[in-house]
Design an enzyme around this catalytic site. Structure first.
Site, PDB file in Angstrom:
ATOM      1  N   THR A  11       0.798  -1.108  -0.307  1.00 13.64           N
ATOM      2  CA  THR A  11       0.122   0.011  -0.063  1.00 13.64           C
ATOM      3  C   THR A  11       0.991   1.291  -0.020  1.00 13.64           C
ATOM      4  O   THR A  11       1.924   1.572   0.881  1.00 13.64           O
ATOM      5  CB  THR A  11      -1.049   0.144   1.394  1.00 13.64           C
ATOM      6  OG1 THR A  11      -1.872  -0.912   1.061  1.00 13.64           O
ATOM      7  CG2 THR A  11      -1.565   1.413   1.353  1.00 13.64           C
ATOM      8  N   GLN A  32      -4.061  -7.690  -6.018  1.00 10.49           N
ATOM      9  CA  GLN A  32      -4.591  -8.139  -4.799  1.00 10.49           C
ATOM     10  C   GLN A  32      -6.021  -7.680  -4.533  1.00 10.49           C
ATOM     11  O   GLN A  32      -6.197  -6.306  -4.398  1.00 10.49           O
ATOM     12  CB  GLN A  32      -3.725  -7.717  -3.527  1.00 10.49           C
ATOM     13  CG  GLN A  32      -4.131  -8.343  -2.208  1.00 10.49           C
ATOM     14  CD  GLN A  32      -3.284  -7.978  -1.141  1.00 10.49           C
ATOM     15  OE1 GLN A  32      -2.900  -7.105  -0.612  1.00 10.49           O
ATOM     16  NE2 GLN A  32      -2.457  -9.075  -0.672  1.00 10.49           N
ATOM     17  N   HIS A  41      -6.844 -11.186  -0.597  1.00  6.09           N
ATOM     18  CA  HIS A  41      -6.106 -10.577   0.544  1.00  6.09           C
ATOM     19  C   HIS A  41      -6.850 -11.217   2.066  1.00  6.09           C
ATOM     20  O   HIS A  41      -8.133 -10.878   2.330  1.00  6.09           O
ATOM     21  CB  HIS A  41      -6.136  -9.208   0.818  1.00  6.09           C
ATOM     22  CG  HIS A  41      -5.250  -8.634   1.786  1.00  6.09           C
ATOM     23  ND1 HIS A  41      -4.510  -9.624   2.660  1.00  6.09           N
ATOM     24  CD2 HIS A  41      -4.548  -7.548   1.838  1.00  6.09           C
ATOM     25  CE1 HIS A  41      -3.673  -8.808   3.445  1.00  6.09           C
ATOM     26  NE2 HIS A  41      -3.927  -7.451   2.884  1.00  6.09           N
ATOM     27  N   ASN A  78      -3.468 -10.148   7.485  1.00  7.35           N
ATOM     28  CA  ASN A  78      -3.062  -8.930   8.147  1.00  7.35           C
ATOM     29  C   ASN A  78      -4.483  -8.306   9.033  1.00  7.35           C
ATOM     30  O   ASN A  78      -4.457  -7.273   9.039  1.00  7.35           O
ATOM     31  CB  ASN A  78      -2.658  -8.011   7.210  1.00  7.35           C
ATOM     32  CG  ASN A  78      -1.479  -8.491   6.676  1.00  7.35           C
ATOM     33  OD1 ASN A  78      -0.889  -9.308   7.111  1.00  7.35           O
ATOM     34  ND2 ASN A  78      -0.878  -7.661   5.702  1.00  7.35           N
ATOM     35  N   TYR A 135      -7.538  -8.057   8.157  1.00  8.32           N
ATOM     36  CA  TYR A 135      -8.941  -7.485   7.284  1.00  8.32           C
ATOM     37  C   TYR A 135      -9.918  -8.322   7.268  1.00  8.32           C
ATOM     38  O   TYR A 135     -10.100  -9.311   8.096  1.00  8.32           O
ATOM     39  CB  TYR A 135      -8.254  -7.171   5.948  1.00  8.32           C
ATOM     40  CG  TYR A 135      -7.034  -6.245   5.884  1.00  8.32           C
ATOM     41  CD1 TYR A 135      -7.627  -4.692   6.467  1.00  8.32           C
ATOM     42  CD2 TYR A 135      -5.820  -6.247   5.470  1.00  8.32           C
ATOM     43  CE1 TYR A 135      -6.339  -3.746   6.806  1.00  8.32           C
ATOM     44  CE2 TYR A 135      -4.867  -5.240   5.503  1.00  8.32           C
ATOM     45  CZ  TYR A 135      -5.228  -4.099   6.045  1.00  8.32           C
ATOM     46  OH  TYR A 135      -4.303  -3.018   6.178  1.00  8.32           O
ATOM     47  N   ARG A 160      -3.679 -14.923   0.063  1.00 11.88           N
ATOM     48  CA  ARG A 160      -2.562 -14.394   1.018  1.00 11.88           C
ATOM     49  C   ARG A 160      -3.034 -14.835   2.520  1.00 11.88           C
ATOM     50  O   ARG A 160      -4.256 -14.251   2.865  1.00 11.88           O
ATOM     51  CB  ARG A 160      -2.183 -12.944   1.015  1.00 11.88           C
ATOM     52  CG  ARG A 160      -1.049 -12.641   1.809  1.00 11.88           C
ATOM     53  CD  ARG A 160      -0.707 -11.180   1.629  1.00 11.88           C
ATOM     54  NE  ARG A 160       0.732 -11.210   1.352  1.00 11.88           N
ATOM     55  CZ  ARG A 160       1.577  -9.997   1.998  1.00 11.88           C
ATOM     56  NH1 ARG A 160       1.118  -8.992   2.918  1.00 11.88           N
ATOM     57  NH2 ARG A 160       2.809 -10.052   1.804  1.00 11.88           N
ATOM     58  N   ASN A 192      -2.937  -4.940  12.737  1.00 11.67           N
ATOM     59  CA  ASN A 192      -4.239  -4.294  12.871  1.00 11.67           C
ATOM     60  C   ASN A 192      -5.296  -5.242  13.834  1.00 11.67           C
ATOM     61  O   ASN A 192      -6.308  -5.434  13.916  1.00 11.67           O
ATOM     62  CB  ASN A 192      -5.225  -4.750  11.362  1.00 11.67           C
ATOM     63  CG  ASN A 192      -4.400  -3.674  10.733  1.00 11.67           C
ATOM     64  OD1 ASN A 192      -4.402  -2.611  10.770  1.00 11.67           O
ATOM     65  ND2 ASN A 192      -4.228  -4.483   9.476  1.00 11.67           N
ATOM     66  N   GLY A 205       8.668  -7.064   0.237  1.00 14.06           N
ATOM     67  CA  GLY A 205       8.176  -6.203   0.173  1.00 14.06           C
ATOM     68  C   GLY A 205       8.795  -4.561   0.001  1.00 14.06           C
ATOM     69  O   GLY A 205       9.071  -4.106  -1.016  1.00 14.06           O
ATOM     70  N   ARG A 206       9.278  -4.392   1.265  1.00 16.80           N
ATOM     71  CA  ARG A 206       9.922  -2.855   1.321  1.00 16.80           C
ATOM     72  C   ARG A 206      11.248  -3.167   0.294  1.00 16.80           C
ATOM     73  O   ARG A 206      11.574  -2.019  -0.054  1.00 16.80           O
ATOM     74  CB  ARG A 206      10.322  -2.535   2.706  1.00 16.80           C
ATOM     75  CG  ARG A 206       8.979  -2.200   3.470  1.00 16.80           C
ATOM     76  CD  ARG A 206       9.300  -1.601   4.880  1.00 16.80           C
ATOM     77  NE  ARG A 206       8.134  -1.217   5.386  1.00 16.80           N
ATOM     78  CZ  ARG A 206       8.076  -0.265   6.456  1.00 16.80           C
ATOM     79  NH1 ARG A 206       9.131   0.345   7.046  1.00 16.80           N
ATOM     80  NH2 ARG A 206       6.853   0.396   6.771  1.00 16.80           N
TER      81      ARG A 206
END
Length: 364
Positions: free
Chosen positions: A25, A98, A174, A177, A179, A226, A234, A316-317
């Site tokens: 994101t 995603q 997704h 995480n 959600y 995922r 979260n 990711g990063r």
């Protein structure tokens, strides 16, 4: 011996290597939750990844939880994504979108009509989200009524159909995480007494129905999932029996012949040993491609693929700061440093201006 840089087939997709760009994101969508023109360059720059999994994209207006995140539920958004998929394909890359519904990780300012976010239950999350006012506490949710859930499932199916119209090679649902899907999976959040709550089978029902709907629309060979079995992201508290829950969740999807499962090992963006979990046992529940994620570096990624504990590794990063990450990993070259101040929102800085290896070497 198989290496990180060897080609691989994932469902219907033939990938040039086993390095995956994880969903990230960046909160830079244009008005109307349309992917921006800058996003075309952002994804094009990273097309050397064997597979790009796009930033999470809400499947309906109620699925939005953060300011300026893209959607995949109307024609303007499809047109915006089409520019991106065309650019990635022109560079020889592959990209899936995603599909995202944040559930309770939202704020009334982001919800249609200013209504409360929806979730499996009315339990609020001790979490924050990103609005026009900056990072603020999430709003208390309401529990979805049983007769509303088919509409949620239908929004995933419609989003998968739009993803194909937008030129994506497939989708990743997704389910991680903290959600919406995970809000149903975990008994630390889900306190329902209908057929979507209580037993593991009931709590996994929404996941199964979503995956069945998406596969019915675009086929299992273009569909991935995922999961994050123990992450606290979260305010997702630990399930009372995560091993049993996630093994059941994966096994029940076997008839769908999914292309891949991507698993976040440990705490998302944090400790890999956050909580005990047997990831090898979870993998044995699935016959498709297995993608591992969270804290992998060059050495650990090479070892995971060489040992057979994973088919692919998602980063990711490192992909944010290194558009040419594949080359840097192959050559064991230094990585650019990430600028954390530019992660969410903003313009080109920290988004499409990170140097590639040759330019970085010339400037040194």
């Amino acid at each position: 011996m198989t290496t990180l840089f060897d080609p691989v087939r994932v469902g219907e997709l033939r990938l040039a290597n086993r390095i995956v760009m994880a969903p990230l994101t960046r909160a830079r969508a244009a008005p109307g939750q349309v992917p921006s023109a800058m996003a075309v360059d952002y994804y094009r720059q990273r097309a050397s990844a064997g597979l790009i999994i796009s930033e999470a994209s809400q499947v309906c207006p109620e699925g939005q939880g953060y300011l300026d995140t893209p959607g995949i539920y109307d024609d303007a958004q499809v047109a915006g994504w089409r520019r991106i998929t065309d650019a990635v394909h022109a560079e020889g890359g592959r990209i899936v979108v995603q599909l995202w519904h944040v559930g309770r990780i939202s704020h009334v300012a982001l919800q249609p009509g200013g209504g409360p976010p929806v979730s499996s239950s009315a339990r609020p999350a001790a979490a924050k989200t990103f609005t026009h006012e900056g990072f603020v506490p999430t709003s208390p949710p309401r529990a979805l009524h049983t007769d509303e859930i088919p509409g949620v499932v239908a929004s995933y199916r419609a989003a998968a159909r739009r993803a194909m119209a937008a030129g994506f090679d497939g989708v990743e649902v997704h389910g991680a995480n903290g959600y919406l899907i995970e809000q149903f999976l975990r008994d630390s959040i889900n306190d329902r007494s209908d057929r979507y709550g209580g037993s593991i089978e009931n709590r996994a029902r929404l996941l199964r129905e979503v995956m069945e709907a998406v596969v019915a629309e675009i086929g299992g060979a273009r569909t991935g999932l995922r999961l994050s079995p123990v992450t606290p992201a979260n305010d997702a508290g630990q399930d009372s029996d995560p091993q049993a829950l996630y093994e059941f969740a994966v096994r029940q999807l076997a008839p769908l012949s999914l292309a891949f499962v991507e698993v976040v090992e440990g705490a998302t963006g944090g400790a890999r040993d956050f909580a005990p979990f047997d990831y090898a046992a979870l993998r044995r529940c699935f016959d498709g491609a297995w993608i591992v994620n969270n804290g992998y570096g060059r050495a650990t990624a090479l070892a995971a693929v060489a040992s057979g504990s994973a088919n692919l590794v998602s980063f990711g990063r490192p992909f944010i700061a290194n558009p040419d990450l594949v080359r840097r990993l192959r050559e064991d070259a230094p990585l650019n440093a990430l600028d954390p101040k530019t992660l969410f929102g903003g313009g080109a800085r920290g988004y499409i201006d990170y140097p590639v290896l040759d330019a970085a070497s010339a400037a040194a």
